[in-house]
Design an enzyme around this catalytic site. Sequence first.
Site, short mmCIF file in Angstrom:
data_model
loop_
_atom_site.label_atom_id
_atom_site.label_comp_id
_atom_site.label_asym_id
_atom_site.label_seq_id
_atom_site.Cartn_x
_atom_site.Cartn_y
_atom_site.Cartn_z
N TYR A 158 0.85 -1.19 0.00
CA TYR A 158 0.00 0.00 0.00
C TYR A 158 0.89 1.24 0.00
O TYR A 158 1.88 1.31 0.72
CB TYR A 158 -0.92 0.00 1.22
CG TYR A 158 -1.85 -1.19 1.24
CD1 TYR A 158 -2.66 -1.46 0.14
CD2 TYR A 158 -1.91 -2.05 2.33
CE1 TYR A 158 -3.51 -2.56 0.12
CE2 TYR A 158 -2.76 -3.14 2.33
CZ TYR A 158 -3.56 -3.39 1.22
OH TYR A 158 -4.39 -4.47 1.21
N HIS A 208 -5.78 2.76 0.17
CA HIS A 208 -5.50 2.52 1.59
C HIS A 208 -5.29 3.83 2.35
O HIS A 208 -4.35 3.96 3.13
CB HIS A 208 -4.29 1.59 1.74
CG HIS A 208 -4.50 0.51 2.76
ND1 HIS A 208 -4.11 0.64 4.07
CD2 HIS A 208 -5.07 -0.71 2.67
CE1 HIS A 208 -4.44 -0.46 4.73
NE2 HIS A 208 -5.03 -1.29 3.91
MG MG Z 1 -8.62 -2.36 1.56
#
Ligand code: MG
Length: 400
Positions: A158, A208
């Site tokens: 992320y 995210h």
């Molecule tokens: Mg997610």
Amino acid sequence: MSGIKIRDVRVILTAPEGINLIVVKVETTEPELYGLGCATFAYREKSVLSVVEDYLKPLLVGRDVADIEELWQLMHQNAYWRNDGISNNAISGVDIALWDIKGKMAGMPVYDLLGGKSRTGVAVYRHASGKGLDEILESIHRFMDKKVRHIRIQWGGYGGEAKSLNKPEGVLEGRYYCPDQYRHNALRMFDYVRSKIGFNIELLHDTHERLSGIDAVRLAKELEPYKLFFLEDVLSPEQGEWLKQLRSQTCTPIAIGELFNNPKEWDYLITNRLIDFIRVHISQIGGITPARKLAIFCEQFGVRTAWHGPGDVSPVGHSANIHLDMTARNFGIQEWSGISEVSEEVFPGVPELKNGYVYPNQKPGLGIDVNEELAKKYPVTTRITKWTQTRLPDGTLNTP
Ligand code: MG
């Protein structure tokens, strides 16, 4: 009244894949009749265990298993302060187990209790990623070969793969990333992938909550040509008001919600149609009882469901997701991170994945069990969570 009472409420902690899972077993006065529920807050396992065994068990023992709504409200209101993640997960463990028990008593799968099926299989999205573009493409093709039609793509973890960041002296330990570099690379990735596979596959992406408000608007606009199925968690819950600006400028579909605990975090998003998909973590909001109400609420506003389904949901929780998905008129998609063979041994009866669809088994209740002896072979570990220590290039902590 069923006359069948709660006899015991126990927590089973296990980590077959190295991620702490919390499962609640509710035993009844009827021999062999019990239910399982997911209470997985993977990073606070001892706190959830204490709420279940020290507070909920004494509250529940001796009460009728049939009264799920009454028992949910009783648990929810009992500590006076409510809607926090630890309490909600503890409540969820009991709540899902009670639905499992009710299904077993009725001789029906839970989706039948919830109104019967709206579809015969549940479409899922899988996770493709890689350190470079070719690796991402290989990962996508592996899923396409298995007839998966919805694929989430990520370049690195992320926030992307941070390269040569210029950090100040004395910075602290953490997961560093650069928002501009990440946004730029996300666009490069979509451009490359669409040029290679075309538009006949649905692509998704998880931001995210790594971007500021205006950068989230910018990314959603810039991604428009690549026609995403949805863009996930483009903003943190704290910055949800930015969705008004985002919606006025782009039609990239938006999915949000895995961090939500409290109905007040989602009701304005739904009634104002600021999101297209609600994707709460169902144990985080208190189990099947509130998730079922949320799905029906969303249906009235044309918002679809996409429950959170990563590795830090137990197979019992995945099973609960699938039963809700089977019945919801406004089902959108289900995240499916995959369940390993070892987890399938610990939890016999996990829903089956076939050609991009997941199917619950037809057993009464959730259709899933736990092998407690085997579960003990994979003990949980209590440790400091590191991946959530996410930092900007100058060392500032950012939401993970
Ligand atoms: Mg997610």
